[in-house]
Design an enzyme around this catalytic site. Structure first.
Site, PDB file in Angstrom:
ATOM      1  CB  CYS A   2      -0.805  -0.743   1.673  1.00 49.42           C
ATOM      2  SG  CYS A   2      -1.745  -1.511   1.685  1.00 49.42           S
ATOM      3  CG  ASN A  79      -0.105  -5.311   4.384  1.00 49.10           C
ATOM      4  OD1 ASN A  79      -0.150  -5.645   5.569  1.00 49.10           O
ATOM      5  ND2 ASN A  79      -0.196  -5.728   3.294  1.00 49.10           N
TER       6      ASN A  79
END
Length: 324
Positions: A2, A79
């Site tokens: 991301c 993440n």
């Protein structure tokens, strides 16, 4: 994988991409002030700041991926696999499970400064939501209209970094990501100057050559560089429409099309959604992989004194406007 950024024109914006192989059924979710948050180790927060963001709602509990509260404080979890470390419960700390972290901060902090003070008491613990939903290995960006910080829970403890670029991706740890920018200080929006040799007559033959060497792959280190360069050099009009449009153009520089990143399972990682929230007005804008039309949800059009979640399913299908 991301990417999250902050962006400012006349107003201030905060958002992210969520890159994954599939959706978990996330929804645009507004949590009003009187909805009770039940924390596993810290009791119940019966009243708090209202917030809006993208969440996976399970058992009527919003597990926020990213959110902004009514005071203009934004937070997103990305993440951080292999580097994130959560410990055992500590008696002298505020023990928070990773899935509770966003509402714990946004529920009671109105600024990065206030969040920073609260973080000194926070200890993230290795606790699953349930047997079927294990905790995620994450790190976080927290931002308001003045500054941004990165929060990483690693083996050495909870690290809090100033984030002057207002960008976060994934691995490696944040201080290495920032140091890596030194390798790209030659990038420029201006045409390059011949430093190759004074013996050769070299000159640019195309616009954009000042950015030759900017990494174009999908890795988190490359996306960090690309997002930072694009954001920090972005020029936008000051209106809401111009600013929001520019935000999504910046995020296009790190968008992942299907087929370019393959998982071991034979599926492909794509940008499931891109969000942009106006920190000043509480309007949450988003697009999805199949829907490029920007959709808006305004938290202030809901009853923020309520005690029930307000949930909107994202519009997934492509919206094509026929002109003739």
């Amino acid at each position: 994988m991301c990417t999250a950024i902050t962006y400012s024109t006349k107003a201030h914006y905060f958002g992210r991409t969520l890159d994954n192989e599939c959706s978990y059924g996330e929804e645009i979710t507004i949590t009003p002030r009187c909805y009770p948050f039940h924390f596993r180790k810290l009791g119940t927060m019966n009243r708090h700041y209202a917030m809006i963001g993208m969440a996976y709602v399970i058992e009527n509990c919003p597990l926020y991926y990213d959110a902004v509260n009514e005071k203009g404080l934004g937070m997103a979890g990305l993440n951080f696999i292999g580097n994130a470390y959560y410990g055992n419960e500590m008696p002298d700390k505020d023990n928070i499970a990773p899935f509770e972290f966003i509402p714990w901060i946004l529920g009671q902090c109105d600024s990065v400064e206030e969040a920073r003070n609260l973080l000194h008491k926070v200890h993230l613990i290795a606790m699953d939501y349930n047997e079927k939903l294990p905790y995620a290995e994450l790190h976080w960006i927290i931002a308001d209209d003045k500054e941004a910080i990165t929060v990483e829970s690693v083996q050495e403890g909870l690290k809090i970094y100033d984030n002057p670029v207002g960008v976060l991706t994934n691995n490696p740890v944040f201080d290495i990501q920032m140091f890596n920018l030194n390798n790209y200080m030659q990038l420029s929006v201006q045409p390059p100057v011949n430093h190759f040799s004074h013996q050769l007559k070299l000159s640019p033959y195309s616009l954009g050559m000042g950015a030759i060497g900017m990494p174009g792959d999908m890795s988190s280190t490359s996306r960090f560089v690309r997002a930072a360069f694009t954001k920090l050099n972005s020029v936008s009009g000051g209106s809401e429409r111009e600013s929001v449009s520019q935000f999504f153009h910046i995020m296009e520089s790190v968008s992942q099309p299907r087929g370019c990143v393959e998982w071991d399972t034979g599926s492909y990682e794509v940008t499931m959604y891109t969000s942009c929230c106006n920190l000043d007005s509480g309007i949450y804008y988003y697009t999805t992989y199949e829907n490029h039309q920007i959709t808006a949800v305004d938290m202030n059009k809901e009853n923020l004194e309520g005690c029930r979640l307000v949930r909107y399913l994202p519009i997934l299908g492509e919206q094509i406007r026929c002109q003739n």
